[in-house]
Design an enzyme around this catalytic site. Structure first.
Site, short mmCIF file in Angstrom:
data_model
loop_
_atom_site.label_atom_id
_atom_site.label_comp_id
_atom_site.label_asym_id
_atom_site.label_seq_id
_atom_site.Cartn_x
_atom_site.Cartn_y
_atom_site.Cartn_z
N GLU A 121 0.81 -1.22 0.00
CA GLU A 121 0.00 0.00 0.00
C GLU A 121 0.85 1.27 0.00
O GLU A 121 0.64 2.15 -0.86
CB GLU A 121 -0.97 -0.01 1.19
CG GLU A 121 -1.94 -1.18 1.17
CD GLU A 121 -1.46 -2.38 1.99
OE1 GLU A 121 -2.29 -3.04 2.61
OE2 GLU A 121 -0.22 -2.62 1.99
N CYS A 177 -2.98 -3.60 7.06
CA CYS A 177 -2.74 -3.81 8.49
C CYS A 177 -3.10 -2.56 9.28
O CYS A 177 -3.09 -1.44 8.78
CB CYS A 177 -1.29 -4.21 8.74
SG CYS A 177 -0.09 -2.96 8.24
N CYS A 188 -0.73 0.27 7.53
CA CYS A 188 -1.08 0.65 6.16
C CYS A 188 -2.45 1.33 6.09
O CYS A 188 -2.68 2.18 5.23
CB CYS A 188 -1.06 -0.58 5.26
SG CYS A 188 0.60 -1.27 5.02
N ALA A 232 10.18 -37.51 -6.49
CA ALA A 232 10.62 -37.68 -7.87
C ALA A 232 10.80 -39.17 -8.10
O ALA A 232 11.62 -39.81 -7.42
CB ALA A 232 11.91 -36.92 -8.12
N GLU A 290 11.89 -33.26 1.33
CA GLU A 290 12.62 -33.82 0.19
C GLU A 290 13.33 -35.11 0.56
O GLU A 290 14.28 -35.52 -0.11
CB GLU A 290 13.65 -32.80 -0.33
CG GLU A 290 13.04 -31.64 -1.08
CD GLU A 290 14.03 -30.97 -1.99
OE1 GLU A 290 14.66 -31.66 -2.82
OE2 GLU A 290 14.20 -29.74 -1.87
N GLY A 326 13.93 -39.27 1.58
CA GLY A 326 13.75 -40.51 0.86
C GLY A 326 12.50 -41.23 1.29
O GLY A 326 11.57 -40.66 1.88
#
Length: 379
Positions: free
Chosen positions: A56, A79, A88, A158, A296, A298
């Site tokens: 802002e 805020c 703000c 992954a 991340e 195993g």
């Protein structure tokens, strides 16, 4: 308050600006603001980094002395309290802005409704809810943290098409291609902390740093109840802070060695299996203003977080490879009935090079109680 197509367009612009702060504002939210007068944008801004000015005042500064009688579009309730920066809401009032469109109220208990009330008391017309769903998606980690006190936990996997993360000899580099790995590093740069277990540290000696993209370095968290992390490990380099999580059973001399090597130590209680209590871990990380935690690890760590129902989103990179025998991405979840399976909803799939990325939010089935006809282990 009537909403026009222009209102939607300007709030969408504010959301686009807010996105620019991704990975740099935590523990604050991403916020964008646009100031409009006579149908034209006269100032815009976004929260660029934690500790810096909010969206802002940045937009007000850009608009200069033209703000009186204008409309501001802002993605989160301004805020009303003093933090690192002044309120703000007061800046908006002082700028003479007459109408404010807010995408959503701030879930932070120090703010909720107070900023809107302060502006309305100053005779500013305030509308709330424009593109709220989009704003909630943008700031999911911030909202989750403010509502639960815990980080939004993202499980990254992954794997091959047949669910393997390594061959039977332990070889895993590289299952996915360069584009998928780059995307994984982008996700890492957006997280406040990335977590693996001691097994991954001992087997792979990872750096857990952001390398393939530009971005901040997240805190590295190691689950290591016995303080076995080698002093020579890459995760103890100076590129990013590292926290090693242990239990009371960890040898004091090992703890001292890790402290001397620059690690921060976190002593946590154990669960019924005498492992680190993952829910206690999440509460502690939330208290440390970790908004996004990326797992991340195993197979063992992945399985532990899923069994503890401690995952809020799953991001799975799938390579079109079939490995056959090898290390499974997920171990035993004590599932003996299909109805007990963890199901994903709000799923999305996209292609990254020759690989695929599947994301979704887990739905944990209620435990099935045992009966004379079914011998089921619940978790």
């Amino acid at each position: 308050m009537p909403i026009s197509k222009q209102d939607l367009s300007f709030m969408q612009r504010a959301l686009t600006l807010a996105e620019r702060g991704r990975g740099r504002t935590s523990p604050n939210p991403m916020v964008g603001a646009v100031i409009v007068r006579d149908g034209h944008i006269i100032g815009e801004g976004y929260h660029q980094e934690v500790g810096g000015p909010h969206a802002e005042p940045n937009a007000i500064r850009a608009a200069g002395n033209r703000t009186r009688g204008s409309t501001m579009y802002v993605t989160l309730e301004p805020c009303s309290h003093h933090g690192r920066t002044p309120p703000c809401a007061d800046a908006i009032i002082e700028a003479g802005i007459s109408r404010v469109m807010v995408a959503m109220t701030d879930p932070d208990k120090r703010v909720t409704g107070a900023g809107i009330d302060r502006m309305r008391e100053a005779d500013i017309a305030v509308g709330v809810g424009l593109l709220e769903a989009e704003t909630r998606r943008l700031n999911r980690s911030y909202i989750h943290h403010r509502q639960t006190g815990e980080p939004f936990t993202l499980l990254k996997m992954a794997q091959t098409l047949d669910g393997r993360i390594a061959t039977k000899t332990g070889h895993s580099q590289w299952i996915t291609g360069e584009e998928a790995r780059r995307h994984g590093h982008q996700l890492r740069s957006e997280a406040d902390a990335v977590l693996v277990g001691i097994g991954t540290v001992l087997a792979d000696n990872p750096q857990l740093t952001v390398r393939h993209v530009e971005g901040r370095q997240p805190r590295r968290i190691i689950l290591d109840s016995g303080a076995r992390t080698p002093i020579s490990s890459h995760i103890l380099n100076a590129e990013a802070p590292t926290t090693v999580c242990v239990t009371d059973a960890a040898p004091q001399d090992r703890i001292k060695s890790l402290l001397d090597a620059g690690a921060e130590m976190l002593v946590l209680p154990t669960d019924s299996d005498n492992h680190i209590d993952l829910n206690a871990l999440k509460r502690e990380l939330g208290a440390q203003q970790i908004l996004t935690l990326m797992i991340e690890g195993g197979s063992q760590i992945t399985t532990a977080f899923l069994k503890a129902r401690a995952v809020d989103q799953i991001t799975c990179f799938i390579a079109p490879l079939i490995m056959g025998a090898g290390l499974e991405v997920v171990g035993n979840l004590d599932t003996t009935d299909v109805s007990q399976a963890i199901r994903l909803h709000k799923t999305k799939i996209e292609q990254l090079g020759n690989d695929f990325l599947l994301t979704g939010q887990p739905i944990y089935a209620p435990p099935i109680t045992t009966s004379p006809h079914h011998h089921i282990t619940t978790y």
